[in-house]
Design a protein around this motif. Structure first.
Motif, PDB file in Angstrom:
ATOM      1  N   MET A 163       8.836 -18.396  29.350  1.00 61.57           N
ATOM      2  CA  MET A 163       8.864 -19.727  29.917  1.00 61.57           C
ATOM      3  C   MET A 163       7.793 -20.167  30.823  1.00 61.57           C
ATOM      4  SD  MET A 163      13.111 -19.900  30.689  1.00 61.57           S
ATOM      5  CE  MET A 163      12.873 -21.155  32.031  1.00 61.57           C
ATOM      6  N   PRO A 164       7.095 -19.166  31.650  1.00 60.17           N
ATOM      7  CA  PRO A 164       6.157 -19.871  32.569  1.00 60.17           C
ATOM      8  C   PRO A 164       5.017 -19.880  31.637  1.00 60.17           C
ATOM      9  CG  PRO A 164       7.126 -17.823  33.643  1.00 60.17           C
ATOM     10  CD  PRO A 164       7.811 -18.112  32.328  1.00 60.17           C
ATOM     11  N   ALA A 165       5.022 -19.409  30.450  1.00 58.96           N
ATOM     12  CA  ALA A 165       3.752 -19.513  29.587  1.00 58.96           C
ATOM     13  C   ALA A 165       3.863 -20.875  28.914  1.00 58.96           C
ATOM     14  CB  ALA A 165       3.853 -18.350  28.473  1.00 58.96           C
ATOM     15  N   LEU A 166       4.912 -21.307  28.489  1.00 62.53           N
ATOM     16  CA  LEU A 166       5.414 -22.381  27.915  1.00 62.53           C
ATOM     17  C   LEU A 166       5.115 -23.634  29.043  1.00 62.53           C
ATOM     18  CD1 LEU A 166       8.402 -21.548  25.629  1.00 62.53           C
ATOM     19  CD2 LEU A 166       6.207 -21.942  24.857  1.00 62.53           C
ATOM     20  N   LEU A 167       5.528 -23.419  30.088  1.00 58.96           N
ATOM     21  CA  LEU A 167       5.651 -24.505  31.073  1.00 58.96           C
ATOM     22  C   LEU A 167       4.165 -24.881  31.611  1.00 58.96           C
ATOM     23  CD1 LEU A 167       8.769 -23.682  33.386  1.00 58.96           C
ATOM     24  CD2 LEU A 167       8.444 -25.755  31.728  1.00 58.96           C
ATOM     25  N   THR A 168       3.286 -23.949  31.667  1.00 55.63           N
ATOM     26  CA  THR A 168       1.722 -23.918  32.124  1.00 55.63           C
ATOM     27  C   THR A 168       0.928 -24.055  31.066  1.00 55.63           C
ATOM     28  OG1 THR A 168       1.699 -21.487  32.214  1.00 55.63           O
ATOM     29  CG2 THR A 168       2.213 -22.740  34.349  1.00 55.63           C
ATOM     30  N   LYS A 169       1.433 -23.746  29.763  1.00 56.68           N
ATOM     31  CA  LYS A 169       0.555 -23.953  28.602  1.00 56.68           C
ATOM     32  C   LYS A 169      -0.470 -22.939  28.647  1.00 56.68           C
ATOM     33  CE  LYS A 169       2.122 -28.308  27.181  1.00 56.68           C
ATOM     34  NZ  LYS A 169       1.886 -29.796  27.684  1.00 56.68           N
ATOM     35  N   SER A 170      -0.362 -21.634  29.185  1.00 54.05           N
ATOM     36  CA  SER A 170      -1.345 -20.538  29.423  1.00 54.05           C
ATOM     37  C   SER A 170      -0.732 -19.213  29.328  1.00 54.05           C
ATOM     38  CB  SER A 170      -1.856 -20.690  30.910  1.00 54.05           C
ATOM     39  OG  SER A 170      -0.911 -20.575  31.855  1.00 54.05           O
ATOM     40  N   TYR A 171      -1.528 -18.395  28.984  1.00 46.84           N
ATOM     41  CA  TYR A 171      -1.001 -16.987  28.791  1.00 46.84           C
ATOM     42  C   TYR A 171      -1.035 -16.348  30.027  1.00 46.84           C
ATOM     43  CZ  TYR A 171      -1.992 -11.974  27.766  1.00 46.84           C
ATOM     44  OH  TYR A 171      -1.740 -10.566  27.769  1.00 46.84           O
ATOM     45  N   ASN A 172       0.097 -15.478  30.367  1.00 45.65           N
ATOM     46  CA  ASN A 172       0.316 -14.398  31.429  1.00 45.65           C
ATOM     47  C   ASN A 172       0.207 -13.161  30.894  1.00 45.65           C
ATOM     48  OD1 ASN A 172       3.197 -13.751  31.274  1.00 45.65           O
ATOM     49  ND2 ASN A 172       3.274 -15.975  31.463  1.00 45.65           N
ATOM     50  N   PRO A 173      -0.314 -12.310  31.527  1.00 45.01           N
ATOM     51  CA  PRO A 173       0.121 -10.614  30.930  1.00 45.01           C
ATOM     52  C   PRO A 173       1.153 -10.302  30.847  1.00 45.01           C
ATOM     53  CG  PRO A 173      -1.412 -10.817  32.625  1.00 45.01           C
ATOM     54  CD  PRO A 173      -0.814 -12.200  32.726  1.00 45.01           C
ATOM     55  N   GLY A 174       1.800 -10.047  29.503  1.00 44.63           N
ATOM     56  CA  GLY A 174       2.994  -9.626  29.140  1.00 44.63           C
ATOM     57  C   GLY A 174       3.776 -10.647  28.372  1.00 44.63           C
ATOM     58  N   ALA A 175       2.992 -11.720  28.229  1.00 46.12           N
ATOM     59  CA  ALA A 175       3.859 -12.864  27.599  1.00 46.12           C
ATOM     60  C   ALA A 175       4.027 -12.594  26.065  1.00 46.12           C
ATOM     61  CB  ALA A 175       3.002 -14.204  27.881  1.00 46.12           C
ATOM     62  N   VAL A 176       2.828 -12.114  25.558  1.00 50.12           N
ATOM     63  CA  VAL A 176       3.189 -11.903  23.887  1.00 50.12           C
ATOM     64  C   VAL A 176       3.833 -10.994  23.593  1.00 50.12           C
ATOM     65  CG1 VAL A 176       1.631 -11.089  21.740  1.00 50.12           C
ATOM     66  CG2 VAL A 176       0.637 -12.575  23.535  1.00 50.12           C
ATOM     67  N   ASN A 213       0.772 -13.649  41.269  1.00 48.75           N
ATOM     68  CA  ASN A 213       0.551 -14.073  42.714  1.00 48.75           C
ATOM     69  C   ASN A 213       0.084 -15.396  42.598  1.00 48.75           C
ATOM     70  OD1 ASN A 213       1.401 -11.786  43.675  1.00 48.75           O
ATOM     71  ND2 ASN A 213      -0.517 -10.929  44.341  1.00 48.75           N
ATOM     72  N   THR A 214      -0.622 -16.109  41.526  1.00 54.46           N
ATOM     73  CA  THR A 214      -0.863 -17.479  41.678  1.00 54.46           C
ATOM     74  C   THR A 214      -0.296 -18.220  40.508  1.00 54.46           C
ATOM     75  OG1 THR A 214      -2.636 -16.638  39.806  1.00 54.46           O
ATOM     76  CG2 THR A 214      -3.314 -16.614  42.450  1.00 54.46           C
ATOM     77  N   GLY A 215       0.477 -17.546  39.784  1.00 53.98           N
ATOM     78  CA  GLY A 215       1.225 -18.151  38.689  1.00 53.98           C
ATOM     79  C   GLY A 215       2.546 -18.986  39.328  1.00 53.98           C
ATOM     80  N   PRO A 216       3.388 -19.648  38.406  1.00 49.08           N
ATOM     81  CA  PRO A 216       4.545 -20.482  38.947  1.00 49.08           C
ATOM     82  C   PRO A 216       5.523 -20.018  39.602  1.00 49.08           C
ATOM     83  CG  PRO A 216       4.596 -20.276  36.419  1.00 49.08           C
ATOM     84  CD  PRO A 216       3.004 -19.702  37.097  1.00 49.08           C
ATOM     85  N   LEU A 217       5.717 -18.569  39.185  1.00 53.40           N
ATOM     86  CA  LEU A 217       6.944 -17.910  39.960  1.00 53.40           C
ATOM     87  C   LEU A 217       6.633 -17.447  41.387  1.00 53.40           C
ATOM     88  CD1 LEU A 217       8.076 -15.543  36.918  1.00 53.40           C
ATOM     89  CD2 LEU A 217       9.078 -17.549  37.795  1.00 53.40           C
ATOM     90  N   SER A 218       5.336 -17.574  41.835  1.00 56.21           N
ATOM     91  CA  SER A 218       4.929 -17.151  43.008  1.00 56.21           C
ATOM     92  C   SER A 218       5.593 -18.064  44.180  1.00 56.21           C
ATOM     93  CB  SER A 218       3.345 -17.137  43.240  1.00 56.21           C
ATOM     94  OG  SER A 218       2.989 -18.401  43.037  1.00 56.21           O
ATOM     95  N   VAL A 219       6.003 -19.196  43.747  1.00 54.57           N
ATOM     96  CA  VAL A 219       6.619 -20.447  44.505  1.00 54.57           C
ATOM     97  C   VAL A 219       7.766 -19.780  45.337  1.00 54.57           C
ATOM     98  CG1 VAL A 219       5.772 -22.202  43.499  1.00 54.57           C
ATOM     99  CG2 VAL A 219       7.904 -21.405  42.848  1.00 54.57           C
ATOM    100  N   MET A 220       8.344 -18.862  44.883  1.00 57.04           N
ATOM    101  CA  MET A 220       9.637 -18.019  45.309  1.00 57.04           C
ATOM    102  C   MET A 220       9.069 -17.404  46.455  1.00 57.04           C
ATOM    103  SD  MET A 220      11.929 -16.268  42.095  1.00 57.04           S
ATOM    104  CE  MET A 220      10.392 -15.506  41.468  1.00 57.04           C
ATOM    105  N   PHE A 221       7.905 -16.876  46.722  1.00 58.05           N
ATOM    106  CA  PHE A 221       7.563 -16.147  47.635  1.00 58.05           C
ATOM    107  C   PHE A 221       6.617 -16.844  48.971  1.00 58.05           C
ATOM    108  CE2 PHE A 221       8.423 -13.626  44.184  1.00 58.05           C
ATOM    109  CZ  PHE A 221       9.167 -12.527  44.533  1.00 58.05           C
ATOM    110  N   GLU A 222       6.623 -18.209  48.712  1.00 60.12           N
ATOM    111  CA  GLU A 222       5.586 -19.275  49.743  1.00 60.12           C
ATOM    112  C   GLU A 222       6.153 -18.966  51.021  1.00 60.12           C
ATOM    113  OE1 GLU A 222       6.231 -23.265  48.163  1.00 60.12           O
ATOM    114  OE2 GLU A 222       4.200 -23.013  46.980  1.00 60.12           O
ATOM    115  N   GLU A 223       7.042 -18.946  51.645  1.00 65.04           N
ATOM    116  CA  GLU A 223       7.677 -18.587  52.989  1.00 65.04           C
ATOM    117  C   GLU A 223       7.108 -17.021  53.303  1.00 65.04           C
ATOM    118  OE1 GLU A 223      11.358 -18.342  55.733  1.00 65.04           O
ATOM    119  OE2 GLU A 223      11.213 -19.764  54.314  1.00 65.04           O
ATOM    120  N   THR A 224       7.462 -16.119  52.538  1.00 65.02           N
ATOM    121  CA  THR A 224       7.333 -14.584  52.536  1.00 65.02           C
ATOM    122  C   THR A 224       5.639 -14.446  52.646  1.00 65.02           C
ATOM    123  OG1 THR A 224       9.391 -14.258  51.208  1.00 65.02           O
ATOM    124  CG2 THR A 224       7.533 -12.627  51.653  1.00 65.02           C
ATOM    125  N   CYS A 225       4.808 -15.214  51.978  1.00 71.25           N
ATOM    126  CA  CYS A 225       3.483 -14.935  51.854  1.00 71.25           C
ATOM    127  C   CYS A 225       2.567 -15.585  52.842  1.00 71.25           C
ATOM    128  CB  CYS A 225       2.903 -15.033  50.626  1.00 71.25           C
ATOM    129  SG  CYS A 225       3.857 -13.951  49.375  1.00 71.25           S
TER     130      CYS A 225
END
Length: 188
Positions: A96-109, A24-36
């Motif tokens: 890709m989100p982990a590489l783009l943000t240079k941070s871990y996300n749950p499920g990335a490993v 909800n706070t990660g890079p993919l959440s932008v797909m839902f900006e209008e919805t949310c």
């Protein structure tokens, strides 16, 4: 199972059920900006919605496609199509989100392991581009299900389950049957 454990049990940081807030706070959440924009609850994902998606897709749809394929070889491609869904999820949803943000996300490993394995499986299907295209379409249908749920205030369980049953059971079985029937006609 390992992928869902990393997302929904404890991630590698030891955080419990961190997928929803991370998404909800990660890079993919932008797909839902209008919805949310006007929503005051957890958006776009909440634990119930994630349960409906995962229970339907992973535990029902993927299992039923495998059972169908064990009874009729015309449905074998459906398994590879489901692996196309896994590939797109691993690559576009986690690695890709982990590489783009240079941070871990749950499920990335686990996704870093699942993506090459899924790619190998879909390559061996003889139709890797179809499998990847299906994975993209399946995820698009998931996004549309979430957006429709919020926009029209539909029943979340019914909407998400219906979208996922169509996207990950009906659609791969229909595509698999169509491809097998078409191949059968060519060989005759």
């Amino acid at each position: 199972c390992l992928h869902q454990s990393e997302e929904h049990a404890y991630d590698l940081r030891g955080w419990r059920y961190s997928f929803v807030p991370s998404f909800n706070t990660g890079p993919l959440s932008v797909m839902f900006e209008e919805t949310c924009a006007k929503v005051e609850t957890s958006c776009p994902l909440d634990p119930k919605g994630v349960l409906y998606v995962n229970a339907t897709v992973v535990w029902v749809d993927f299992s039923l496609c495998t059972i169908a394929a064990s009874f009729n070889p015309k449905f074998l491609l459906a398994i590879s199509l489901n692996w196309g869904m896994c590939f797109v999820n691993a690559l576009a949803g986690h690695v890709m989100p982990a590489l783009l943000t240079k941070s871990y996300n749950p499920g990335a490993v686990q996704s870093a392991i699942m993506a090459p394995m899924a790619l190998l499986i879909i390559q061996r299907s003889g139709r890797p581009l179809l499998c990847i295209a299906y994975g993209i379409i399946g995820h698009w249908l998931l996004v549309m299900g979430v957006k429709i749920t919020f926009k029209f205030q539909t029943d979340e369980a019914l909407t998400m389950s219906a979208f996922m049953l169509f996207a990950n059971l009906v659609l791969p079985l229909a595509i698999s049957h169509h491809v097998a029937t078409k191949q059968s006609k060519k060989s005759n």
